[in-house]
Each structure stands twice: as structure tokens, then as C-alpha cells.
Design a protein around this motif. Structure first.
Motif, PDB file in Angstrom:
ATOM      1  N   THR A  29      50.432 -25.887 132.505  1.00  0.00           N
ATOM      2  CA  THR A  29      51.807 -25.480 132.680  1.00  0.00           C
ATOM      3  C   THR A  29      52.567 -26.017 131.437  1.00  0.00           C
ATOM      4  OG1 THR A  29      53.808 -25.795 134.367  1.00  0.00           O
ATOM      5  CG2 THR A  29      52.520 -27.580 134.056  1.00  0.00           C
ATOM      6  N   TRP A  33      58.119 -23.442 131.246  1.00  0.00           N
ATOM      7  CA  TRP A  33      58.004 -22.712 132.419  1.00  0.00           C
ATOM      8  C   TRP A  33      58.699 -23.390 133.692  1.00  0.00           C
ATOM      9  CZ3 TRP A  33      56.477 -22.467 137.516  1.00  0.00           C
ATOM     10  CH2 TRP A  33      56.260 -21.248 137.894  1.00  0.00           C
ATOM     11  N   ARG A  37      61.693 -21.375 135.288  1.00  0.00           N
ATOM     12  CA  ARG A  37      61.521 -20.736 136.590  1.00  0.00           C
ATOM     13  C   ARG A  37      61.811 -21.724 137.872  1.00  0.00           C
ATOM     14  NH1 ARG A  37      61.643 -16.371 135.210  1.00  0.00           N
ATOM     15  NH2 ARG A  37      60.774 -15.501 137.279  1.00  0.00           N
ATOM     16  N   CYS A 113      61.585 -27.336 155.659  1.00  0.00           N
ATOM     17  CA  CYS A 113      62.615 -27.540 154.659  1.00  0.00           C
ATOM     18  C   CYS A 113      63.909 -27.539 155.462  1.00  0.00           C
ATOM     19  CB  CYS A 113      62.905 -26.637 153.585  1.00  0.00           C
ATOM     20  SG  CYS A 113      61.454 -26.593 152.580  1.00  0.00           S
ATOM     21  N   ARG A 152      48.893 -25.408 140.181  1.00  0.00           N
ATOM     22  CA  ARG A 152      50.087 -25.397 139.173  1.00  0.00           C
ATOM     23  C   ARG A 152      51.297 -24.815 139.955  1.00  0.00           C
ATOM     24  NH1 ARG A 152      49.552 -21.367 134.167  1.00  0.00           N
ATOM     25  NH2 ARG A 152      49.231 -19.318 135.388  1.00  0.00           N
ATOM     26  N   MET A 216      51.185 -21.818 149.022  1.00  0.00           N
ATOM     27  CA  MET A 216      52.376 -21.032 148.846  1.00  0.00           C
ATOM     28  C   MET A 216      52.387 -19.847 148.377  1.00  0.00           C
ATOM     29  SD  MET A 216      56.236 -22.751 147.875  1.00  0.00           S
ATOM     30  CE  MET A 216      56.110 -22.639 146.045  1.00  0.00           C
ATOM     31  N   GLY A 218      54.847 -18.245 146.789  1.00  0.00           N
ATOM     32  CA  GLY A 218      56.336 -18.325 146.304  1.00  0.00           C
ATOM     33  C   GLY A 218      57.051 -17.244 146.156  1.00  0.00           C
ATOM     34  N   ASN A 219      56.333 -15.935 145.427  1.00  0.00           N
ATOM     35  CA  ASN A 219      57.154 -14.726 145.418  1.00  0.00           C
ATOM     36  C   ASN A 219      57.861 -14.140 146.486  1.00  0.00           C
ATOM     37  OD1 ASN A 219      57.928 -13.282 142.858  1.00  0.00           O
ATOM     38  ND2 ASN A 219      55.756 -13.450 142.402  1.00  0.00           N
ATOM     39  N   HIS A 253      69.435 -25.974 150.405  1.00  0.00           N
ATOM     40  CA  HIS A 253      67.991 -26.476 150.329  1.00  0.00           C
ATOM     41  C   HIS A 253      67.867 -26.317 148.810  1.00  0.00           C
ATOM     42  CE1 HIS A 253      63.907 -27.684 150.572  1.00  0.00           C
ATOM     43  NE2 HIS A 253      63.526 -26.348 150.496  1.00  0.00           N
ATOM     44  N   ASN A 256      64.524 -24.054 144.586  1.00  0.00           N
ATOM     45  CA  ASN A 256      64.575 -23.408 143.235  1.00  0.00           C
ATOM     46  C   ASN A 256      66.020 -23.408 142.916  1.00  0.00           C
ATOM     47  OD1 ASN A 256      64.449 -21.412 140.962  1.00  0.00           O
ATOM     48  ND2 ASN A 256      62.322 -20.838 141.841  1.00  0.00           N
ATOM     49  N   ARG A 258      67.143 -21.120 140.817  1.00  0.00           N
ATOM     50  CA  ARG A 258      67.233 -19.859 140.586  1.00  0.00           C
ATOM     51  C   ARG A 258      67.574 -19.043 142.177  1.00  0.00           C
ATOM     52  NH1 ARG A 258      62.972 -16.209 139.018  1.00  0.00           N
ATOM     53  NH2 ARG A 258      61.575 -18.046 139.547  1.00  0.00           N
ATOM     54  N   ASN A 283      61.441 -30.213 144.906  1.00  0.00           N
ATOM     55  CA  ASN A 283      61.880 -29.852 146.160  1.00  0.00           C
ATOM     56  C   ASN A 283      61.248 -30.777 147.293  1.00  0.00           C
ATOM     57  OD1 ASN A 283      61.554 -28.427 148.690  1.00  0.00           O
ATOM     58  ND2 ASN A 283      60.872 -26.485 147.889  1.00  0.00           N
ATOM     59  N   PHE A 313      66.172 -23.394 154.412  1.00  0.00           N
ATOM     60  CA  PHE A 313      65.064 -22.251 154.652  1.00  0.00           C
ATOM     61  C   PHE A 313      63.581 -22.910 154.199  1.00  0.00           C
ATOM     62  CE2 PHE A 313      62.057 -19.639 152.274  1.00  0.00           C
ATOM     63  CZ  PHE A 313      62.018 -18.501 153.350  1.00  0.00           C
TER      64      PHE A 313
HETATM   65  O1  UT7 Z   1      61.062 -24.857 149.986  1.00  0.00           O
HETATM   66  C1  UT7 Z   1      61.154 -23.541 150.786  1.00  0.00           C
HETATM   67  C2  UT7 Z   1      60.086 -22.742 150.247  1.00  0.00           C
HETATM   68  N1  UT7 Z   1      59.843 -22.504 149.114  1.00  0.00           N
HETATM   69  C3  UT7 Z   1      60.385 -21.654 148.297  1.00  0.00           C
HETATM   70  O2  UT7 Z   1      61.384 -20.927 148.875  1.00  0.00           O
HETATM   71  C4  UT7 Z   1      59.792 -21.191 146.901  1.00  0.00           C
HETATM   72  C5  UT7 Z   1      60.334 -19.947 146.798  1.00  0.00           C
HETATM   73  N2  UT7 Z   1      59.585 -19.301 145.373  1.00  0.00           N
HETATM   74  C6  UT7 Z   1      59.847 -19.806 144.345  1.00  0.00           C
HETATM   75  O3  UT7 Z   1      60.554 -20.664 144.059  1.00  0.00           O
HETATM   76  C7  UT7 Z   1      59.160 -19.172 142.866  1.00  0.00           C
HETATM   77  O4  UT7 Z   1      58.308 -18.169 143.447  1.00  0.00           O
HETATM   78  C8  UT7 Z   1      58.093 -20.194 142.212  1.00  0.00           C
HETATM   79  C9  UT7 Z   1      58.736 -21.219 141.340  1.00  0.00           C
HETATM   80  C10 UT7 Z   1      57.167 -20.980 143.353  1.00  0.00           C
HETATM   81  C11 UT7 Z   1      57.241 -19.396 141.504  1.00  0.00           C
HETATM   82  O5  UT7 Z   1      58.119 -18.547 140.441  1.00  0.00           O
HETATM   83  P1  UT7 Z   1      57.967 -17.047 140.008  1.00  0.00           P
HETATM   84  O6  UT7 Z   1      58.838 -16.563 138.990  1.00  0.00           O
HETATM   85  O7  UT7 Z   1      58.058 -16.441 141.429  1.00  0.00           O
HETATM   86  O8  UT7 Z   1      56.502 -16.780 139.574  1.00  0.00           O
HETATM   87  P2  UT7 Z   1      55.258 -16.238 139.953  1.00  0.00           P
HETATM   88  O9  UT7 Z   1      54.635 -16.840 141.131  1.00  0.00           O
HETATM   89  O10 UT7 Z   1      55.560 -14.639 140.172  1.00  0.00           O
HETATM   90  O11 UT7 Z   1      54.456 -16.385 138.940  1.00  0.00           O
HETATM   91  C12 UT7 Z   1      54.697 -15.684 137.629  1.00  0.00           C
HETATM   92  C13 UT7 Z   1      53.536 -16.323 136.527  1.00  0.00           C
HETATM   93  C14 UT7 Z   1      52.091 -15.968 136.822  1.00  0.00           C
HETATM   94  O12 UT7 Z   1      51.141 -15.852 136.075  1.00  0.00           O
HETATM   95  P3  UT7 Z   1      50.674 -14.215 135.635  1.00  0.00           P
HETATM   96  O13 UT7 Z   1      50.126 -13.775 136.883  1.00  0.00           O
HETATM   97  O14 UT7 Z   1      52.081 -13.446 135.652  1.00  0.00           O
HETATM   98  O15 UT7 Z   1      49.883 -14.331 134.568  1.00  0.00           O
HETATM   99  C15 UT7 Z   1      51.725 -17.457 137.609  1.00  0.00           C
HETATM  100  O16 UT7 Z   1      50.319 -17.517 137.654  1.00  0.00           O
HETATM  101  O17 UT7 Z   1      53.607 -17.598 136.296  1.00  0.00           O
HETATM  102  C16 UT7 Z   1      52.416 -18.337 136.597  1.00  0.00           C
HETATM  103  N3  UT7 Z   1      52.696 -19.655 136.967  1.00  0.00           N
HETATM  104  C17 UT7 Z   1      52.822 -20.820 136.283  1.00  0.00           C
HETATM  105  N4  UT7 Z   1      52.845 -20.901 134.852  1.00  0.00           N
HETATM  106  C18 UT7 Z   1      52.921 -22.150 134.365  1.00  0.00           C
HETATM  107  C19 UT7 Z   1      52.718 -20.232 138.310  1.00  0.00           C
HETATM  108  N5  UT7 Z   1      52.725 -21.163 138.315  1.00  0.00           N
HETATM  109  C20 UT7 Z   1      53.146 -21.769 137.098  1.00  0.00           C
HETATM  110  C21 UT7 Z   1      53.168 -23.043 136.568  1.00  0.00           C
HETATM  111  N6  UT7 Z   1      53.281 -23.168 135.067  1.00  0.00           N
HETATM  112  N7  UT7 Z   1      53.411 -24.092 137.250  1.00  0.00           N
END
Ligand code: UT7
Length: 326
Positions: A29, A33, A37, A113, A152, A216, A218-219, A253, A256, A258, A283, A313
């Protein structure tokens, strides 16, 4: 019926700070990022001799002190956690023992949460109906004990922390004005721990697979989070007959940055009225909202008579909102 209000708050965060640079050494990571993010720069991690209940006891003592109460004055302790000390008994029982709150009942609440807001809502009902006078609500997590430091997608997000609120019959003008709780089990597999429970008990195989760690999607969660936080915020405001421009402080909460920004824009709340500490603590699930609240109270950001909207949430999925006057 007598309204309830929060008489005191307290928090306890482990001293050890895990920065994004530390994370870079553990998984593939980058600070860039994680920052862009999520908004997270660092999170806390408990020391080996700390547990969910020990942090909670610290936080609760501070909340009791601010409330001007002794542990023996408590009628009820509600502990929201998804990272309990043990599966049995409840973490609330350990908190009760540690505080010496001999005259009360205590139980855990599992709403992730949203748990602190669910706890406030339950406490409010007990106080309104006269079943309890003084209720301690704790939001507390040692998520580091449930994280896979090879994953990660989760290990950079979550942190440890604990915070509490002591509620009693409303001291005017303060009081909980409106509250909402919701669950949609259709999304139960968006954020979960697959093994270690009755459906898939712990075994060498589950440990080998890492089934006892948090998983998780996440998306998928992101979209539900923004929608439900906006919706529940509007519902509590409507219930209380309050408009968004009347709010002095919005505490969402901290999942993120964003998500916070998207909800703030949808609700049209000015940036300076929205509290955010995700950069410093990540978080912390159940502990997220009460840590924010305690920071605001102790720093003077919240003043007597202020209107505070809180919305959360989390896994379940659950979501809830509480509107209160401080
Ligand atoms: O607490 C309440 C419940 N939780 C939430 O509400 C969490 C909500 N979700 C989120 O906050 C976001 O979805 C995350 C922060 C978890 C992830 O962000 P994202 O922008 O949705 O990323 P993604 O899951 O779409 O992943 C995008 C890319 C992927 O790589 P590829 O497939 O595009 O090559 C992931 O593998 O980012 C990659 N990725 C990372 N890269 C660097 C995922 N985690 C990491 C990381 N470092 N830690």
C-alpha cells in the motif's frame, strides 16, 4: 415522559500510533493511496496488556467523572462492541466488574459502527419509561485483534479506541430529540467475520484460512453507506421538526472521509459544521461517534444548547441517527 440527555463523556485511546508509513512496511500500500481513498493518516493500536474492557473502563471513569456520578449510581451499562474480550461473558460484565458498578444490569449490543447510537436510543427508552435513571453507554473496539495484517483492504482502515457517555434525565435545555435505528440483513455479507461462531466454529482449518478475521466488500458498502446516512439524517431531522441549517454540529461515523464529504454535500451542511478525526484515529467502528463527541465536548467545540446530529452506518448492515441538544 422525561427526556434523557448525556451528562458526561469520556474516551480512551491506546498510546501506540500506527502511521501509513508503518502500513507500507506491512502490506502493498502507500500513504498516497490510503490518504486519497480514505483520509486516514494514522490509527491507534492497543498494547498487549490492554483489552476491550480495560480501555472501556478508562473511558467510562472519565465519563462518570464529568457526569458527577459514581459507578454505584448506574442502573444499566450497555456496551457496543464487535471485538469483545471473549465470546462469553459479555464485555459489559467485565466493565461492570472493573468499575465496581454493583447495583446495575449490563449487556452487550452488536450493531457494529451504529452501535453507540443504537445504545443511546435504548438508554433513552429506559430513562423515558422510568426503568433506569443513570445509564452508561460504551462504544469500544480492539479491531486490531480481529484484523488480517496481510489484507490491505481492511488493515489500513480500522483502529482501536473506546469512548463512553453517561445518560440521565434531561438537564434542560439538553436532551435527545429524535432517534432512528435500522437494519438490512440482506447485506449481512458485506462486512463480516466468517468463522469462530456457532455456524463455523474455530478449527485448525478456519485459523489457517484466516476465517476469524474481518472481511469487507468496501465498494458495495460505500454506496449503501452514503445513501443510508443521508436518509437517516433527514428522518431524524424531520421527526424533530428541525432543518439542516439549524444544526450546529454534524458528527458522522468516521468510515471514510469520502463518505463524510458525500453525505455532507447531499445534506448541504457547511464544512465547518462537520466533525472529522478519521485522519488521526481511522475507523474505530462502535467507538467512532463517541470519540468524536468527547473530543468536541472537551475541546469546547460543543456549547450548551448546541444542536448535534449524529449518524452512523455499519455491518449488518445497520444504520441509525440521533439528534440531540447539548
Ligand atoms: O465502518 C463502516 C463500514 N465500512 C465502510 O463503510 C467502508 C466503505 N468503503 C470504503 O471506504 C472504500 O470502499 C475502501 C476505502 C474500503 C476502498 O476504497 P475504494 O476506492 O472503494 O477501492 P476499491 O475497493 O474499489 O479498490 C480499488 C483498487 C483495487 O485495485 P485494482 O483491482 O483496481 O487493481 C484494490 O485492490 O485499490 C486496491 N486497494 C489498495 N491499494 C493500495 C485496496 N486496498 C488498497 C490499499 N492500498 N490499502
Amino acid at each position: 415522559m422525561t427526556r434523557s440527555s448525556i451528562w458526561g463523556t469520556g474516551r480512551s485511546l491506546p498510546e501506540r500510533v500506527i502511521t501509513n508509513a508503518d502500513m507500507e512496511k506491512l502490506v502493498d500500500t502507500s500513504d498516497e493511496w490510503i490518504t486519497t481513498r480514505t483520509g486516514i493518516k494514522e490509527r491507534r493500536q492497543a498494547a498487549p496488556n490492554q483489552s476491550t474492557s480495560t480501555l472501556s473502563i478508562d473511558a467510562s471513569r472519565r465519563a462518570l467523572e464529568m457526569a458527577g456520578l459514581h459507578a454505584k449510581d448506574l442502573d444499566l451499562i450497555i456496551c457496543s462492541t464487535i471485538s469483545p474480550d471473549q465470546p462469553l461473558p459479555s464485555t459489559a460484565a467485565f466493565i461492570q466488574r472493573g468499575l465496581g458498578a454493583s447495583a446495575c444490569c449490563s449487556f452487550d449490543l452488536a450493531a457494529a459502527c451504529s452501535g453507540f447510537l443504537f445504545g443511546l436510543t435504548v438508554a433513552d427508552q429506559f430513562i423515558k419509561t422510568g426503568q433506569a435513571r443513570h445509564v452508561l453507554v460504551v462504544g469500544t473496539e480492539l479491531l486490531s485483534r480481529y484484523l488480517d495484517y496481510n489484507d490491505r483492504a481492511t488493515c489500513v482502515i480500522f483502529g482501536d479506541g473506546s469512548a463512553a457517555g453517561v445518560l440521565g434525565p434531561a438537564r434542560e435545555p439538553a436532551g435527545i430529540l429524535a432517534a432512528e435505528m435500522h437494519t438490512e440483513g440482506a447485506f449481512a455479507d458485506h462486512l463480516f467475520i466468517p468463522a469462530g461462531g456457532a455456524a463455523r466454529p474455530a478449527s485448525c482449518e478456519t485459523v489457517r484460512e484466516g476465517g476469524h478475521y474481518i472481511k469487507m466488500r468496501g465498494n458495495e458498502l460505500f454506496k449503501v453507506a452514503v445513501r443510508s446516512l443521508e436518509e437517516v439524517s433527514r428522518r431524524v431531522l424531520e421527526k424533530a421538526g428541525v432543518t439542516t441549517d439549524q444544526i450546529d454540529l454534524f458528527i458522522p461515523h468516521q468510515a471514510n472521509q469520502r463518505i463524510t464529504d458525500a453525505v455532507r454535500e447531499r445534506l448541504d451542511v457547511p464544512e465547518e459544521k462537520v466533525y472529522s478525526n478519521i485522519a488521526r484515529v481511522g475507523n474505530t467502528s462502535s467507538a467512532s461517534i463517541p470519540i468524536c463527541l468527547d473530543e468536541c465536548v472537551r475541546s469546547g467545540r460543543v456549547k450548551k444548547g448546541d444542536l448535534i446530529l449524529m449518524a452512523a452506518f455499519g455491518a449488518g448492515v445497520t444504520w441509525g441517527g440521533v439528534l440531540m441538544r447539548w
